[in-house]
Design a protein around this motif. Structure first.
Motif, PDB file in Angstrom:
ATOM      1  N   PHE A  27       0.946  -1.154  -0.037  1.00 22.86           N
ATOM      2  CA  PHE A  27      -0.139  -0.283   0.104  1.00 22.86           C
ATOM      3  C   PHE A  27       1.005   1.227  -0.034  1.00 22.86           C
ATOM      4  O   PHE A  27       1.322   1.667   1.082  1.00 22.86           O
ATOM      5  N   PRO A  28       1.203   1.874  -1.298  1.00 21.33           N
ATOM      6  CA  PRO A  28       2.159   2.985  -1.283  1.00 21.33           C
ATOM      7  C   PRO A  28       1.523   4.080  -0.568  1.00 21.33           C
ATOM      8  O   PRO A  28       2.436   4.911   0.096  1.00 21.33           O
ATOM      9  N   PHE A  29       0.202   4.390  -0.710  1.00 21.31           N
ATOM     10  CA  PHE A  29      -0.322   5.800  -0.040  1.00 21.31           C
ATOM     11  C   PHE A  29      -0.158   5.615   1.392  1.00 21.31           C
ATOM     12  O   PHE A  29      -0.332   6.634   1.881  1.00 21.31           O
ATOM     13  N   LEU A  30       0.016   4.404   2.099  1.00 21.86           N
ATOM     14  CA  LEU A  30       0.068   4.388   3.449  1.00 21.86           C
ATOM     15  C   LEU A  30       1.196   4.215   4.022  1.00 21.86           C
ATOM     16  O   LEU A  30       1.465   3.622   5.133  1.00 21.86           O
ATOM     17  N   ASP A  31       2.261   4.121   2.998  1.00 24.20           N
ATOM     18  CA  ASP A  31       3.787   4.202   3.665  1.00 24.20           C
ATOM     19  C   ASP A  31       3.821   5.635   4.696  1.00 24.20           C
ATOM     20  O   ASP A  31       3.274   6.524   4.672  1.00 24.20           O
ATOM     21  N   GLU A  32       4.683   5.059   5.781  1.00 26.39           N
ATOM     22  CA  GLU A  32       4.712   6.144   6.932  1.00 26.39           C
ATOM     23  C   GLU A  32       4.932   7.603   6.462  1.00 26.39           C
ATOM     24  O   GLU A  32       4.606   8.593   7.010  1.00 26.39           O
ATOM     25  N   ASN A  33       5.969   7.623   5.501  1.00 30.13           N
ATOM     26  CA  ASN A  33       6.664   8.882   5.146  1.00 30.13           C
ATOM     27  C   ASN A  33       5.442   9.566   4.266  1.00 30.13           C
ATOM     28  O   ASN A  33       5.594  10.603   4.278  1.00 30.13           O
ATOM     29  N   VAL A  34       4.912   8.931   3.381  1.00 30.19           N
ATOM     30  CA  VAL A  34       3.747   9.441   2.645  1.00 30.19           C
ATOM     31  C   VAL A  34       2.654  10.042   3.624  1.00 30.19           C
ATOM     32  O   VAL A  34       2.250  11.303   3.257  1.00 30.19           O
ATOM     33  N   VAL A  35       2.240   9.288   4.429  1.00 30.22           N
ATOM     34  CA  VAL A  35       1.086   9.740   5.431  1.00 30.22           C
ATOM     35  C   VAL A  35       1.707  11.043   6.245  1.00 30.22           C
ATOM     36  O   VAL A  35       0.935  11.908   6.354  1.00 30.22           O
ATOM     37  N   SER A  36       2.780  10.818   6.663  1.00 30.02           N
ATOM     38  CA  SER A  36       3.419  12.080   7.415  1.00 30.02           C
ATOM     39  C   SER A  36       3.552  13.390   6.588  1.00 30.02           C
ATOM     40  O   SER A  36       3.189  14.499   7.014  1.00 30.02           O
ATOM     41  N   PHE A  37       3.805  13.230   5.380  1.00 29.92           N
ATOM     42  CA  PHE A  37       4.032  14.207   4.482  1.00 29.92           C
ATOM     43  C   PHE A  37       2.532  14.786   4.195  1.00 29.92           C
ATOM     44  O   PHE A  37       2.275  16.074   4.273  1.00 29.92           O
ATOM     45  N   LEU A  38       1.526  13.912   4.116  1.00 33.05           N
ATOM     46  CA  LEU A  38       0.307  14.510   3.704  1.00 33.05           C
ATOM     47  C   LEU A  38      -0.384  15.091   5.156  1.00 33.05           C
ATOM     48  O   LEU A  38      -1.081  16.219   4.918  1.00 33.05           O
ATOM     49  N   ASN A  39      -0.083  14.605   6.034  1.00 35.82           N
ATOM     50  CA  ASN A  39      -0.689  15.060   7.456  1.00 35.82           C
ATOM     51  C   ASN A  39       0.027  16.467   7.719  1.00 35.82           C
ATOM     52  O   ASN A  39      -0.585  17.142   8.475  1.00 35.82           O
ATOM     53  N   SER A  40       1.059  16.658   7.345  1.00 33.59           N
ATOM     54  CA  SER A  40       1.628  17.853   7.630  1.00 33.59           C
ATOM     55  C   SER A  40       1.124  19.253   6.765  1.00 33.59           C
ATOM     56  O   SER A  40       1.508  20.120   6.986  1.00 33.59           O
ATOM     57  N   LEU A  41       0.609  18.735   5.710  1.00 33.46           N
ATOM     58  CA  LEU A  41       0.088  19.980   4.836  1.00 33.46           C
ATOM     59  C   LEU A  41      -1.299  20.376   5.308  1.00 33.46           C
ATOM     60  O   LEU A  41      -2.325  19.535   5.890  1.00 33.46           O
ATOM     61  N   PRO A  42      -1.559  21.714   5.112  1.00 32.06           N
ATOM     62  CA  PRO A  42      -2.814  21.917   5.347  1.00 32.06           C
ATOM     63  C   PRO A  42      -3.970  21.587   4.452  1.00 32.06           C
ATOM     64  O   PRO A  42      -3.491  21.332   3.448  1.00 32.06           O
ATOM     65  N   VAL A  43      -5.117  21.578   4.861  1.00 26.41           N
ATOM     66  CA  VAL A  43      -6.096  20.730   4.087  1.00 26.41           C
ATOM     67  C   VAL A  43      -6.359  20.990   2.744  1.00 26.41           C
ATOM     68  O   VAL A  43      -6.425  20.419   1.717  1.00 26.41           O
ATOM     69  N   TRP A  44      -6.227  22.580   2.800  1.00 29.42           N
ATOM     70  CA  TRP A  44      -6.783  23.349   1.184  1.00 29.42           C
ATOM     71  C   TRP A  44      -5.573  23.045   0.352  1.00 29.42           C
ATOM     72  O   TRP A  44      -5.682  22.997  -0.814  1.00 29.42           O
ATOM     73  N   GLU A  45      -4.234  22.429   0.662  1.00 28.02           N
ATOM     74  CA  GLU A  45      -3.134  22.010  -0.233  1.00 28.02           C
ATOM     75  C   GLU A  45      -3.460  20.571  -0.792  1.00 28.02           C
ATOM     76  O   GLU A  45      -2.878  20.198  -1.660  1.00 28.02           O
ATOM     77  N   LYS A  46      -4.476  19.815  -0.224  1.00 27.55           N
ATOM     78  CA  LYS A  46      -4.607  18.554  -0.655  1.00 27.55           C
ATOM     79  C   LYS A  46      -6.075  18.467  -1.358  1.00 27.55           C
ATOM     80  O   LYS A  46      -5.862  17.374  -2.376  1.00 27.55           O
ATOM     81  N   ALA A  47      -6.988  19.120  -1.139  1.00 28.94           N
ATOM     82  CA  ALA A  47      -8.165  19.066  -1.870  1.00 28.94           C
ATOM     83  C   ALA A  47      -8.722  20.446  -1.830  1.00 28.94           C
ATOM     84  O   ALA A  47      -8.516  21.182  -1.093  1.00 28.94           O
ATOM     85  N   ASP A  48      -9.756  20.677  -2.897  1.00 31.59           N
ATOM     86  CA  ASP A  48     -10.481  21.925  -3.018  1.00 31.59           C
ATOM     87  C   ASP A  48     -11.876  21.339  -3.325  1.00 31.59           C
ATOM     88  O   ASP A  48     -12.208  21.365  -4.501  1.00 31.59           O
ATOM     89  N   LEU A  49     -12.607  21.303  -2.432  1.00 30.70           N
ATOM     90  CA  LEU A  49     -14.015  20.645  -2.578  1.00 30.70           C
ATOM     91  C   LEU A  49     -14.944  21.912  -3.090  1.00 30.70           C
ATOM     92  O   LEU A  49     -16.254  21.566  -3.182  1.00 30.70           O
ATOM     93  N   SER A  50     -14.552  23.215  -3.240  1.00 30.50           N
ATOM     94  CA  SER A  50     -15.357  23.959  -3.770  1.00 30.50           C
ATOM     95  C   SER A  50     -15.405  24.060  -5.326  1.00 30.50           C
ATOM     96  O   SER A  50     -16.168  24.382  -6.047  1.00 30.50           O
TER      97      SER A  50
END
Length: 627
Positions: A546-569
């Motif tokens: 599961f590459p998206f659940l690699d610890e470094n991938v999750v930590s990187f995504l967790n470090s970003l503010p939500v608006w840099e990951k998705a824009d549901l507008s």
């Protein structure tokens, strides 16, 4: 990948020195390369350890392994980082040697805190008569427990088996931390105490995260003679990821192009985002960390010796080592494109694409060349419509994921025409679905039992089996994937707001509500998805990664503010998983970057195949073993 099991008896008259036949059968399917049993006896207890190994890296190490002190270890995991494992080493042996050197409980916790990668384990510490066990932080490897109502036995296993009319149930071991049982004490008191060593996050400033105590809920599901307690020394495992960044913007966000009616939502929409220097930098950081995660997962396995140089480009006889669960959607496309960067060029990659036939047409699962050629031309003519080329009247197997999968194949071929991409068409009739669900799949999905578990469990089982057809312009031939490692995109939707419920939450509660939804999704992924998927894929003697659940991938995504990951507008097909779509553009992908999220059960058309009036959360009668 292994099938591991430990059966403990606290009463001689109730202890069996053999595992039940159906349980042993399911364990052996997970580990076809080696099977071994070991019996250990204390004054008041007996333990039967059973290990079944799928050999993927280093030297083949039969399990269970025992050291000179009588300690016993069963390991179902992969060490991708955190602990040094050389290419020729067995990570089972490395982990066991490290465990044997541990002088106290803190050392054991420190060891498991370092491991990056999926794991479940069982460890018998002979001198103290302790049994340790647990699953990794995300629960990427299955482990179940089962307690006898008589209080006379317990069993830990990678996989269970349903028995008609039996009230004693298997349950998934929670991912709250790792557990310890004092076997002598349990035997004397006929009461099993599960001592928990929980996961906690400690920041660089040595500030400890609040611990959410979920002991109460888990304890409520246990029989009366079993209790769960926190360890008295307040020892813990260090969480392998950083906490989710829940920061909210101080000022309204720039709207980019979302409010501009003159700009159609197309690949150009995404290109506008990439003109921003900061956004582009974040996208490339994401590509880099995800690429490393994929690299570890495609190179950590034994490969055949390289062909002689003059034969290097003759790939027709080469077997694929890596397969991707492939719908042509954004998750599987990015995983396949990154895998292509790291897998030797003379090695094919299998793209596993599953379709379920409708009730009306269950005759032959064999595709015809002419029908496929017509479908191919229809897809080419429809590709201009934002890549959502869903033809309504194609061959019965031309379900939505088949159509987008073929469009995705064409994209990958254009990105790397030198690679052999094996697009495996897996067509499943209603008759075959019902037969194999009854015979095998229901035991693997168990103890989960909803309509959604049935749909996804069956779809993933048939896809990962890899038995289907390779269809070219000139020929159709039957094909069975030889790949032992299967990459899956699970974890992308949970972290990047890919589900429709993320949009609902955002529309009602804004970014704050979206943050909470993302935190909840990642927190429950072990109990909702990963144990089931590991049991289902492992049943074919293959390993899910599961590459998206690699610890470094999750930590990187967790470090970003939500608006840099998705824009549901922004509308569907653009705003959800925005960061991943931007990464796909930078990787040279085209139509797939704008495909809306489509769940596997709908894309493969297994949902509503047998009943049209069920809800995903309903208990599924089709998964139950009837008397």
């Amino acid at each position: 990948m292994c099938g591991i099991c430990c059966s403990v008896g606290f009463s001689v008259e109730h202890f069996s020195k053999e595992l039940k036949e159906d349980l042993l059968y399911n364990l052996k399917r997970r580990g076809p390369d080696s099977s071994k049993h070991l019996l250990k006896s204390g004054v008041n207890y007996q333990c039967l350890f059973s290990g079944h190994v799928l050999h993927l890296r280093g030297v083949l190490t039969a399990q269970p392994v025992e050291d000179e002190s009588g300690n016993v270890f069963l390991w179902n995991g992969e060490v991708f980082d955190g602990i040094q494992v050389e290419a020729e080493d067995s990570d089972t042996q490395v982990m066991f040697s490290s465990l044997s050197a541990c002088k106290n409980e803190s050392d054991i916790l420190s060891l498991f805190s370092k491991v990056q990668g999926p794991w479940s384990f069982i460890y018998y510490q002979a001198s103290s008569h302790y049994l340790w066990f647990g699953r990794d932080f995300f629960g990427r490897r299955s482990l179940l427990w089962h307690f006898s109502n008589l209080g006379s036995s317990l069993c830990l296993s990678s996989v269970g088996a349903q028995i008609s009319g039996l009230t004693e149930q298997w349950q998934e071991v929670p991912t709250s931390g790792i557990f310890q049982i004092d076997l002598n004490s349990a035997a004397a008191s006929r009461h099993v105490t599960l001592k928990l060593y929980p996961w906690k996050y400690v920041s660089k400033e040595n500030v400890m995260e609040e611990f959410s105590d979920d002991l109460t809920q888990t304890a409520a599901e246990l029989p009366a003679f079993v209790s769960m307690v926190a360890n008295e020394d307040k020892l813990y495992l260090s969480k392998p990821i950083v906490p989710l960044n829940k920061m909210l913007p101080q000022v309204p966000l720039e709207t980019h192009c979302r409010n501009s009616p003159s700009v159609p939502h197309s690949r150009e929409t995404l290109s506008l985002f990439l003109r921003d220097e900061h956004t582009k930098k974040v996208v490339h950081q994401f590509i880099d960390v995800l690429s490393v995660a994929v690299k570890r997962r495609v190179l950590c396995l034994v490969r055949e010796e390289n062909l002689a140089s003059k034969e290097v480009l003759k790939t027709c006889n080469k077997k694929a080592n890596i397969a991707v669960l492939f719908s042509g959607g954004i998750d599987s496309m990015v995983i396949a494109a990154l895998a292509d960067r790291h897998i030797p060029l003379d090695e094919p990659i299998d793209l596993l694409n599953v379709a379920f036939m409708t009730k009306q047409k269950t005759g032959s699962n064999v595709p015809t060349v002419e029908r496929k050629r017509q479908a191919h031309h229809r897809i080419l003519s429809e590709e201009s419509s934002q890549g959502a080329a869903v033809a309504q009247d194609l061959d019965d197997a031309e379900v939505p994921d088949r159509v987008t999968g073929k469009a995705g194949l064409k994209e990958l071929q254009s990105v790397n025409p030198s690679r052999t991409w094996n697009f495996v068409e897996i067509n499943v009739s209603l008759e075959e679905l019902q037969k194999l669900r009854r015979a095998q799949i229901c035991h693997l999905v168990y103890p989960l039992d909803t309509v959604l578990d049935d749909s996804i469990g069956c779809a993933v089982w048939f896809a990962s089996r890899g038995v289907g057809w390779l269809v070219t312009q000139d020929a159709v031939r039957s094909y069975k994937s030889s790949a032992k490692v299967i990459l899956t995109g699970i974890g992308a939707d949970e972290q990047l707001a890919g589900y429709s419920r993320h949009r609902v939450r955002f529309q009602s509660l804004g970014l704050e509500g979206l943050n909470e939804e993302i935190a909840m999704e990642l927190g429950r992924i072990s109990s909702r998805n990963l144990g089931r998927d590991d049991r289902v894929i492992g049943d074919h003697g293959k390993e899910a990664r599961f590459p998206f659940l690699d610890e470094n991938v999750v930590s990187f995504l967790n470090s970003l503010p939500v608006w840099e990951k998705a824009d549901l507008s922004l509308p569907r097909g653009v705003g959800e998983k925005l960061l991943l779509r931007l990464a796909a553009v930078e990787l040279g992908l085209t139509a797939s970057t704008l495909l809306p999220k489509r769940a596997m059960q709908f894309g493969s058309r297994i949902a509503k195949l047998e009943k049209t009036d069920e809800k995903a959360s309903d208990k599924c009668g089709r998964l139950q073993i009837l008397p």
